[in-house]
Design an enzyme around this catalytic site. Sequence first.
Site, PDB file in Angstrom:
ATOM      1  N   LYS A   1       3.578 -15.390   2.840  1.00 35.87           N
ATOM      2  CA  LYS A   1       3.816 -16.161   1.611  1.00 35.87           C
ATOM      3  C   LYS A   1       5.318 -16.441   1.558  1.00 35.87           C
ATOM      4  CE  LYS A   1       2.412 -18.017  -2.292  1.00 35.87           C
ATOM      5  NZ  LYS A   1       1.578 -19.235  -2.309  1.00 35.87           N
TER       6      LYS A   1
ATOM      7  N   ASP B   1     -11.965  -9.276   4.600  1.00 38.50           N
ATOM      8  CA  ASP B   1     -13.262  -9.317   3.901  1.00 38.50           C
ATOM      9  C   ASP B   1     -13.811 -10.737   3.906  1.00 38.50           C
ATOM     10  OD1 ASP B   1     -13.264  -6.612   3.255  1.00 38.50           O
ATOM     11  OD2 ASP B   1     -13.844  -6.965   1.170  1.00 38.50           O
TER      12      ASP B   1
ATOM     13  N   TYR C   1       0.808  -1.219   0.000  1.00 37.08           N
ATOM     14  CA  TYR C   1       0.000   0.000   0.000  1.00 37.08           C
ATOM     15  C   TYR C   1       0.843   1.271   0.000  1.00 37.08           C
ATOM     16  CZ  TYR C   1      -4.547  -2.168   0.790  1.00 37.08           C
ATOM     17  OH  TYR C   1      -5.720  -2.868   0.657  1.00 37.08           O
TER      18      TYR C   1
ATOM     19  N   ASP D   1      -6.068  -7.173   4.154  1.00 35.01           N
ATOM     20  CA  ASP D   1      -7.202  -6.554   3.457  1.00 35.01           C
ATOM     21  C   ASP D   1      -8.101  -7.648   2.887  1.00 35.01           C
ATOM     22  OD1 ASP D   1      -8.780  -4.554   2.173  1.00 35.01           O
ATOM     23  OD2 ASP D   1      -7.753  -5.033   0.299  1.00 35.01           O
TER      24      ASP D   1
ATOM     25  N   ASP E   1      -2.453 -18.461   0.842  1.00 37.59           N
ATOM     26  CA  ASP E   1      -3.435 -19.170   0.009  1.00 37.59           C
ATOM     27  C   ASP E   1      -4.154 -20.236   0.840  1.00 37.59           C
ATOM     28  OD1 ASP E   1      -0.954 -20.443   0.134  1.00 37.59           O
ATOM     29  OD2 ASP E   1      -0.961 -21.136  -1.935  1.00 37.59           O
TER      30      ASP E   1
HETATM   31  C1  IPM Z   1     -10.250  -1.495   3.879  1.00 40.02           C
HETATM   32  C2  IPM Z   1     -10.534  -0.936   2.526  1.00 40.02           C
HETATM   33  C3  IPM Z   1      -9.401  -0.005   2.123  1.00 40.02           C
HETATM   34  C4  IPM Z   1      -8.120  -0.809   2.121  1.00 40.02           C
HETATM   35  C5  IPM Z   1      -9.608   0.694   0.766  1.00 40.02           C
HETATM   36  C6  IPM Z   1     -10.912   1.486   0.755  1.00 40.02           C
HETATM   37  C7  IPM Z   1      -8.446   1.563   0.394  1.00 40.02           C
HETATM   38  O1  IPM Z   1     -10.695  -1.978   1.604  1.00 40.02           O
HETATM   39  O2  IPM Z   1     -10.153  -0.706   4.841  1.00 40.02           O
HETATM   40  O3  IPM Z   1     -10.124  -2.716   3.993  1.00 40.02           O
HETATM   41  O4  IPM Z   1      -7.802  -1.476   1.117  1.00 40.02           O
HETATM   42  O5  IPM Z   1      -7.420  -0.806   3.134  1.00 40.02           O
HETATM   43 MG    MG Z   2     -10.661  -3.912   2.419  1.00 40.41          MG
END
Ligand code: IPM
Ligand code: MG
Length: 366
Positions: free
Chosen positions: A195, A255, A146, A251, A227
């Site tokens: 990884k 999710d 990032y 990240d 993975d």
């Molecule tokens: C998160 C989001 C952010 C990230 C985006 C919006 C830049 O996906 O906070 O997980 O990738 O960190």
């Molecule tokens: Mg995210």
Amino acid sequence: MNCNIGVIRGDGIGPEVVSEAIKVLDAVAKKYNHTFNYDEILMGGCSIDATGEPLTKEAIEQAKAADAVLLGSIGGDAKTSPWYKLPADKRPEAGLLGIRKALNLFANLRPAYLYPQLKEACPLRDDIIGDGFDMMIMRELTGGLYFGKRETREVNGKTEAYDTLTYNEDEIRRIAIRGFDIAMKRKKKVTSVDKANVLDSSRLWRKVVEEVAADYPEVTLEHMLVDNAAMQLVKDPKQFDVILTENMFGDILSDEASMVTGSIGMLSSASLNDTKFGLYEPSGGSAPDIAGKGIANPIATILSAAMMLRFTFDMDKEADAIENAINKVLDEGYRTIDIMPAPGKELTGITQVGTEKMGDLIVEHL
Ligand code: IPM
Ligand code: MG
């Protein structure tokens, strides 16, 4: 106690869910005799509209002056919003990355917990769900891909682009220490995800995590390739306690972890530096498709406010009260649309409510 809270309502459903969290915070203030002062801060798309920048110097100063910041969500629909016609460093997301960096918020805590009341919303099979699961994703937030050097350039008549993934040992050590500290207060297990079969940065990550682990003999450390971790999260999520990982892997896995709990609308998060300051936000995004409809789930934001009370202000009993109130509201069968039982499941005793009503119910149960 007198607390100064920066408030970034942001874009999409952000303003709606933040309003509900403030409603709950105000009720807590009244009940427990605190004063919460709110300072509204612009960030993301709404800041672009007002100032031309996703995050101004003034906004950073406001955030730095606050004891903690509560954030809704930022960003819009990438296909239709004019914000996405701007260069990458002027888009809403640049505001979020900018504030993380400016405030040195290197430790991102994303709890993923299956509410027993919401088992029906979990997409996994019953035999996999078992007694439920409860994990904490510790994501490094200010390094790696990032923030590494990146460029798009022409080489021999072809366009190419690169991003770099760099970590130094100090950056790894400080997040690992956080991860182990948190594991000590939980089930004392850390799964460090990397990884290392391919990446140098991951081999360093593994080495430093092992050094840190030596100071925590009570904590079981396990390494897992990313993975495999992605697979294990749906195959057997019960095995995880603390998942410790770098920015990009975190990240993606956070999710995934949120979805196995049934709804991203239930998950809070905290981004911390090495002071008591924290930025607290729901794990979900700005959901522009449902913005303004009054149907967004405010619980993740309300839980983020509870995390703020716990971590920044040491108000454990107030945070417990919010969490208990949410549990009671769920026990009574109230659900926003995202946490309704999956199609075909039992609906008896379930009442669908909107954003504001959910906030009101939580206040009533405090
Ligand atoms: C998160 C989001 C952010 C990230 C985006 C919006 C830049 O996906 O906070 O997980 O990738 O960190
Ligand atoms: Mg995210």
